[in-house]
Design an enzyme around this catalytic site. Sequence first.
Site, PDB file in Angstrom:
ATOM      1  N   ARG A  41      25.295  49.683   5.982  1.00  0.00           N
ATOM      2  CA  ARG A  41      24.544  49.529   7.161  1.00  0.00           C
ATOM      3  C   ARG A  41      24.625  49.992   8.340  1.00  0.00           C
ATOM      4  O   ARG A  41      24.729  51.743   8.569  1.00  0.00           O
ATOM      5  CB  ARG A  41      23.634  48.798   7.603  1.00  0.00           C
ATOM      6  CG  ARG A  41      22.156  48.187   7.303  1.00  0.00           C
ATOM      7  CD  ARG A  41      21.497  46.853   7.851  1.00  0.00           C
ATOM      8  NE  ARG A  41      20.058  47.253   7.248  1.00  0.00           N
ATOM      9  CZ  ARG A  41      19.587  45.224   6.818  1.00  0.00           C
ATOM     10  NH1 ARG A  41      20.006  45.192   7.517  1.00  0.00           N
ATOM     11  NH2 ARG A  41      18.385  45.746   6.993  1.00  0.00           N
ATOM     12  N   LYS A 202      13.421  35.076   4.579  1.00  0.00           N
ATOM     13  CA  LYS A 202      12.864  34.810   5.182  1.00  0.00           C
ATOM     14  C   LYS A 202      11.966  34.649   4.465  1.00  0.00           C
ATOM     15  O   LYS A 202      10.790  35.788   4.495  1.00  0.00           O
ATOM     16  CB  LYS A 202      13.373  37.072   5.707  1.00  0.00           C
ATOM     17  CG  LYS A 202      14.446  36.510   6.154  1.00  0.00           C
ATOM     18  CD  LYS A 202      14.312  38.351   7.035  1.00  0.00           C
ATOM     19  CE  LYS A 202      15.846  38.391   7.933  1.00  0.00           C
ATOM     20  NZ  LYS A 202      15.871  39.429   8.167  1.00  0.00           N
ATOM     21  N   GLY A 358      19.847  43.996   4.138  1.00  0.00           N
ATOM     22  CA  GLY A 358      20.474  43.828   4.441  1.00  0.00           C
ATOM     23  C   GLY A 358      21.356  42.984   3.087  1.00  0.00           C
ATOM     24  O   GLY A 358      22.838  43.327   2.480  1.00  0.00           O
ATOM     25  N   GLY A 381      12.336  44.151   4.247  1.00  0.00           N
ATOM     26  CA  GLY A 381      10.538  43.904   4.904  1.00  0.00           C
ATOM     27  C   GLY A 381      10.331  44.973   4.646  1.00  0.00           C
ATOM     28  O   GLY A 381       9.211  45.934   4.785  1.00  0.00           O
TER      29      GLY A 381
HETATM   30  N1  LIG Z   1      17.312  29.053  -2.569  1.00  0.00           N
HETATM   31  C1  LIG Z   1      17.552  29.813  -1.393  1.00  0.00           C
HETATM   32  N2  LIG Z   1      18.077  28.568  -0.033  1.00  0.00           N
HETATM   33  C2  LIG Z   1      18.369  29.121   0.926  1.00  0.00           C
HETATM   34  N3  LIG Z   1      18.497  30.587   0.296  1.00  0.00           N
HETATM   35  C3  LIG Z   1      18.932  31.379   0.205  1.00  0.00           C
HETATM   36  C4  LIG Z   1      18.267  31.316  -1.352  1.00  0.00           C
HETATM   37  N4  LIG Z   1      18.417  31.833  -2.134  1.00  0.00           N
HETATM   38  C5  LIG Z   1      18.580  32.954  -1.047  1.00  0.00           C
HETATM   39  N5  LIG Z   1      18.896  32.627  -0.019  1.00  0.00           N
HETATM   40  C6  LIG Z   1      19.539  33.588   1.493  1.00  0.00           C
HETATM   41  O1  LIG Z   1      18.130  34.721   1.011  1.00  0.00           O
HETATM   42  C7  LIG Z   1      18.997  35.673   2.280  1.00  0.00           C
HETATM   43  C8  LIG Z   1      18.584  36.792   2.327  1.00  0.00           C
HETATM   44  O2  LIG Z   1      17.644  36.615   2.279  1.00  0.00           O
HETATM   45  P1  LIG Z   1      17.200  38.180   3.154  1.00  0.00           P
HETATM   46  O3  LIG Z   1      17.521  38.508   4.337  1.00  0.00           O
HETATM   47  O4  LIG Z   1      15.458  37.994   2.731  1.00  0.00           O
HETATM   48  O5  LIG Z   1      17.139  39.312   2.160  1.00  0.00           O
HETATM   49  P2  LIG Z   1      17.091  40.890   2.561  1.00  0.00           P
HETATM   50  O6  LIG Z   1      18.469  40.481   4.072  1.00  0.00           O
HETATM   51  O7  LIG Z   1      18.072  41.528   1.337  1.00  0.00           O
HETATM   52  O8  LIG Z   1      16.611  41.387   2.666  1.00  0.00           O
HETATM   53  C9  LIG Z   1      20.569  35.091   1.598  1.00  0.00           C
HETATM   54  O9  LIG Z   1      21.445  34.824   2.709  1.00  0.00           O
HETATM   55  C10 LIG Z   1      20.915  34.324   0.941  1.00  0.00           C
HETATM   56  O10 LIG Z   1      22.406  33.197   0.865  1.00  0.00           O
HETATM   57  O1  LIG Z   2      17.823  42.996   8.026  1.00  0.00           O
HETATM   58  C1  LIG Z   2      16.541  43.274   7.968  1.00  0.00           C
HETATM   59  O2  LIG Z   2      15.328  43.336   7.594  1.00  0.00           O
HETATM   60  P1  LIG Z   2      15.692  42.086   5.175  1.00  0.00           P
HETATM   61  O3  LIG Z   2      16.126  41.319   5.252  1.00  0.00           O
HETATM   62  O4  LIG Z   2      14.193  42.511   4.703  1.00  0.00           O
HETATM   63  O5  LIG Z   2      16.486  44.033   5.168  1.00  0.00           O
HETATM   64  C2  LIG Z   2      16.273  44.164   9.253  1.00  0.00           C
HETATM   65  O6  LIG Z   2      17.532  44.577  10.393  1.00  0.00           O
HETATM   66  C3  LIG Z   2      15.469  43.573   9.957  1.00  0.00           C
HETATM   67  O7  LIG Z   2      15.579  41.765   9.910  1.00  0.00           O
HETATM   68  P2  LIG Z   2      14.091  41.098  10.476  1.00  0.00           P
HETATM   69  O8  LIG Z   2      13.865  40.700   9.578  1.00  0.00           O
HETATM   70  O9  LIG Z   2      15.442  39.678  11.512  1.00  0.00           O
HETATM   71  O10 LIG Z   2      13.052  41.632  11.787  1.00  0.00           O
END
Ligand SMILES: Nc1ncnc2c1ncn2[C@@H]1O[C@H](COP(=O)(O)OP(=O)(O)O)[C@@H](O)[C@H]1O
Ligand SMILES: O=C(OP(=O)(O)O)[C@H](O)COP(=O)(O)O
Length: 401
Positions: A41, A202, A358, A381
């Site tokens: 990023r 998330k 991310g 997201g």
């Molecule tokens: N089974 C699980 N329990 C808790 N956390 C998890 C699990 N599987 C994945 N994760 C966590 O999810 C996090 C990423 O989620 P998210 O922020 O939604 O993805 P991204 O950043 O790709 O959008 C990682 O830090 C990972 O450790």
């Molecule tokens: O990491 C982010 O989103 P992502 O995990 O869905 O890629 C963005 O920085 C937005 O963060 P937020 O989901 O806490 O608003």
Amino acid sequence: MATKKSVGALKEADLKGKKVFVRVDLNVPLDDNQKITDDTRIRAAVPTIKYLMGHGARIILSSHLGRPKGVTPKYSLKPLVPRLSELLGIKVEMANDCIGEEVEKLVAALPDGGVLLLENVRFYKEEEKNDPEFAKKLASLADLYVNDAFGTAHRAHASTEGVTKYLKPSVAGFLMQKELDYLVGAVANPKKPFAAIVGGSKVSSKIGVIESLLEKVDILILGGGMMFTFYKAQGYAVGSSLVEEDKLGLATTLLEKAKSKGVSLMLPTDVVVADKFAADANSKVVPASGIPDSWMGLDIGPDSIKQFSETLESTKTIIWNGPMGVFEFEKFAVGTEAIAKKLADLSEKGVTTIIGGGDSVAAVEKVGLADKMNHISTGGGASLELLEGKALPGVLALNDA
Ligand SMILES: Nc1ncnc2c1ncn2[C@@H]1O[C@H](COP(=O)(O)OP(=O)(O)O)[C@@H](O)[C@H]1O
Ligand SMILES: O=C(OP(=O)(O)O)[C@H](O)COP(=O)(O)O
């Protein structure tokens, strides 16, 4: 939707000596020692900043990091300054706050082409509330606004949306434009069969997206922290796994909707469970219906990897957001890495592969496969909401949107 005009607007803007408020998404993963584990990023934000520097603007960078509740040193943006400075080839100044007198003084001292990074904008609860007074304070620092934070464009926050009401012009940066150009094209008319893979942690903010995804995709694969809410909704025990209790009803509805729409919704058939949330936890593979009390699911199991991989073979477009497990711990990175390898493999065979988010991108970078994918998006997201067909508030608020 922002159009090419937005970039035109940035390219046409009179920037010399102008104070430009640039919202970027520098929400990068940091380890326990505050070391950046993936700088995608930060690198992605560089072209717009360098363009502004090259045109003599005075650059005020604003970002969030994580989801702090008030001022939290762990979520300071300070650890990013050395890498940002290195990539930009200048010494980036850092403010201890994002509004107020000290910040105003630092802005006033900025030379043409200088860069000031404001402290985490989410240290103020007013940011996520999109508080107009707070947005006004941010806006008062600058003459014009550039939004390059695609990863946060789905949030109507003060620094992504509110601020545009007080700063004109408000235009898209190059990263924002590049993401929109690619993603709008790729997901408006995807080659079918079209699969989405959703995992990560998330759950509450992404489970809602699944409903609309069921209108678009042929196959929906769920993993990561997302799966346990669905397991529990089906009556399985989930031990101490991540669950959103208030989304159980929604999970049940989504399972039914998938069935009625003829969408193949796949949940992992087996899970790697751990006796604690730690890299050195004891672990074992259990069937989805056999998660023991007080154990937590931290990865998908080998049978699930096999089934998901076979299913993905039949697809032509895949969008993936959210790791399959806690890939930050080696022991629980197997599912995520296997899916990353599968997508890289399919990409070489002509399947369109899009990875967003991310942590998802960090996971793909970690295994050296980012270059193999068709598109690496800085938004997880945000790309899912685009795919839903939603207008992103951070984009809609721009002048030329
Ligand atoms: N089974 C699980 N329990 C808790 N956390 C998890 C699990 N599987 C994945 N994760 C966590 O999810 C996090 C990423 O989620 P998210 O922020 O939604 O993805 P991204 O950043 O790709 O959008 C990682 O830090 C990972 O450790
Ligand atoms: O990491 C982010 O989103 P992502 O995990 O869905 O890629 C963005 O920085 C937005 O963060 P937020 O989901 O806490 O608003």
